[in-house]
Design an enzyme around this catalytic site. Sequence first.
Site, PDB file in Angstrom:
ATOM      1  N   THR A 170      38.276  31.446  38.834  1.00 19.26           N
ATOM      2  CA  THR A 170      38.778  32.054  39.842  1.00 19.26           C
ATOM      3  C   THR A 170      38.784  31.116  40.470  1.00 19.26           C
ATOM      4  OG1 THR A 170      38.009  33.674  39.426  1.00 19.26           O
ATOM      5  CG2 THR A 170      38.846  33.664  40.821  1.00 19.26           C
ATOM      6  N   ARG A 198      41.892  46.428  32.975  1.00 18.80           N
ATOM      7  CA  ARG A 198      40.811  46.488  34.190  1.00 18.80           C
ATOM      8  C   ARG A 198      41.318  44.723  35.219  1.00 18.80           C
ATOM      9  NH1 ARG A 198      38.445  41.034  36.825  1.00 18.80           N
ATOM     10  NH2 ARG A 198      35.993  41.656  36.932  1.00 18.80           N
ATOM     11  N   VAL A 199      40.936  45.614  36.264  1.00 20.34           N
ATOM     12  CA  VAL A 199      41.109  45.043  37.832  1.00 20.34           C
ATOM     13  C   VAL A 199      40.298  44.712  38.993  1.00 20.34           C
ATOM     14  CG1 VAL A 199      42.856  44.594  40.220  1.00 20.34           C
ATOM     15  CG2 VAL A 199      43.802  46.038  38.210  1.00 20.34           C
ATOM     16  N   GLY A 200      40.117  43.326  38.614  1.00 19.01           N
ATOM     17  CA  GLY A 200      39.111  42.722  39.961  1.00 19.01           C
ATOM     18  C   GLY A 200      38.992  42.906  41.088  1.00 19.01           C
ATOM     19  N   ASP A 201      38.343  41.902  41.879  1.00 23.15           N
ATOM     20  CA  ASP A 201      38.145  42.037  43.256  1.00 23.15           C
ATOM     21  C   ASP A 201      38.985  41.023  43.937  1.00 23.15           C
ATOM     22  OD1 ASP A 201      36.136  40.199  41.883  1.00 23.15           O
ATOM     23  OD2 ASP A 201      36.947  39.416  43.884  1.00 23.15           O
ATOM     24  N   THR A 221      34.959  34.883  44.568  1.00 19.58           N
ATOM     25  CA  THR A 221      34.878  34.897  43.566  1.00 19.58           C
ATOM     26  C   THR A 221      32.694  35.119  42.803  1.00 19.58           C
ATOM     27  OG1 THR A 221      34.967  33.835  41.372  1.00 19.58           O
ATOM     28  CG2 THR A 221      34.015  32.240  43.126  1.00 19.58           C
ATOM     29  N   GLY A 222      33.589  35.426  41.790  1.00 21.61           N
ATOM     30  CA  GLY A 222      32.106  36.443  40.878  1.00 21.61           C
ATOM     31  C   GLY A 222      32.532  37.555  40.331  1.00 21.61           C
ATOM     32  N   GLY A 224      33.774  40.223  39.725  1.00 23.26           N
ATOM     33  CA  GLY A 224      33.985  41.587  40.262  1.00 23.26           C
ATOM     34  C   GLY A 224      34.306  42.844  40.654  1.00 23.26           C
TER      35      GLY A 224
HETATM   36  N1  ASP Z   1      35.716  37.637  40.526  1.00 27.79           N
HETATM   37  C1  ASP Z   1      37.065  37.532  39.417  1.00 27.79           C
HETATM   38  C2  ASP Z   1      36.845  38.369  38.940  1.00 27.79           C
HETATM   39  O1  ASP Z   1      35.869  39.780  38.934  1.00 27.79           O
HETATM   40  C3  ASP Z   1      36.358  36.672  38.323  1.00 27.79           C
HETATM   41  C4  ASP Z   1      35.755  35.473  39.179  1.00 27.79           C
HETATM   42  O2  ASP Z   1      35.819  35.350  40.241  1.00 27.79           O
HETATM   43  O3  ASP Z   1      35.078  34.326  38.361  1.00 27.79           O
HETATM   44  O4  ASP Z   1      38.118  39.356  38.435  1.00 27.79           O
END
Ligand code: ASP
Length: 302
Positions: A170, A198-201, A221-222, A224
């Site tokens: 990300t 699916r929706v992340g952070d 990032t990470g 989500g």
């Molecule tokens: N945070 C992002 C998500 O979960 C993925 C990422 O940061 O690598 O969609």
Amino acid sequence: MISLIVHGGAWDIPKKEIKAHRDGCLDALNRGFDMLSQGMSAIDTVEQTIRLLEDNDTFDAGFGSHLNAIGQVELDASIMDGKTLRCGAVAGVRIIRNPITLARKVLDHSEHVMLVGDGAERFAKQLGIDSCAPVDLITEREQLRWEGLHKQGKFVTKDAFRRWEVSNDTVGAVAMDRDGNICVGTSTGGTLNKYPGRVGDSPLIGCGTYAENSIGGVSATGWGEAIIKVVLAKTVIDMMERDGHDPQVAAEKGVKVLHEKAEGYGGVIVLDTDGNFGVAYNTPRMARAYRNSSMDAPFVAV
Ligand code: ASP
């Protein structure tokens, strides 16, 4: 003082991809820093800097993003203006090359904060934003990665993320311009093989992105699902407000909360009102680069 920090994701970035991540972050930072130096606003700089990262297929954002469980790219992005607290976000878009620009349009031209899927794409058309075919966002690398996973019947699970087996990339940027305005943006293709829809952070204000001129800005990032549980970006902002504005201490505390409360892995980039930076992550690597006007040269690391 002008200041810019960018990230190109946290996770276990494979050795052979380190150079591309380093170069991609440094190039976006240098070009963004030039824009700020020439007097560009923080919000324009963040949008333009993230577009560069989205267009670089190294990263899981825009072109080159991970495919979802049915082999499609679905993109999420958000942007927040720390002066007005205005924000714009989009999620699950499949025909837009630069979702950060669409998020910016939501901020500028909509009474809403977030648009998803068909509605977001319809809004893009109304505003004359270029669209592409869904397949135009897919790189051969990601197609092969996806086919390999499906052939082996090997799917990415929550445990795989916790064991850091997957690299995700990300992108995010936090800028402060000459007028002291702070802006944050984050853009992603989300997690590999995610469930469609699916929706992340990243597009969620307070989770992946937060900015407030009197405190600072954060992009996360990470993993989500964990980041959402602890509302990570706003949690870090609140720590800065409460504990005396030290961005490095707040970044480290935020990542600790992510791990302790939600067993989460990931990282944050942080900027304070003096243009100082904080970076913390609990993954093996995180790609990041930063520079402010008191530094002679940019810092970059993966
Ligand atoms: N945070 C992002 C998500 O979960 C993925 C990422 O940061 O690598 O969609």
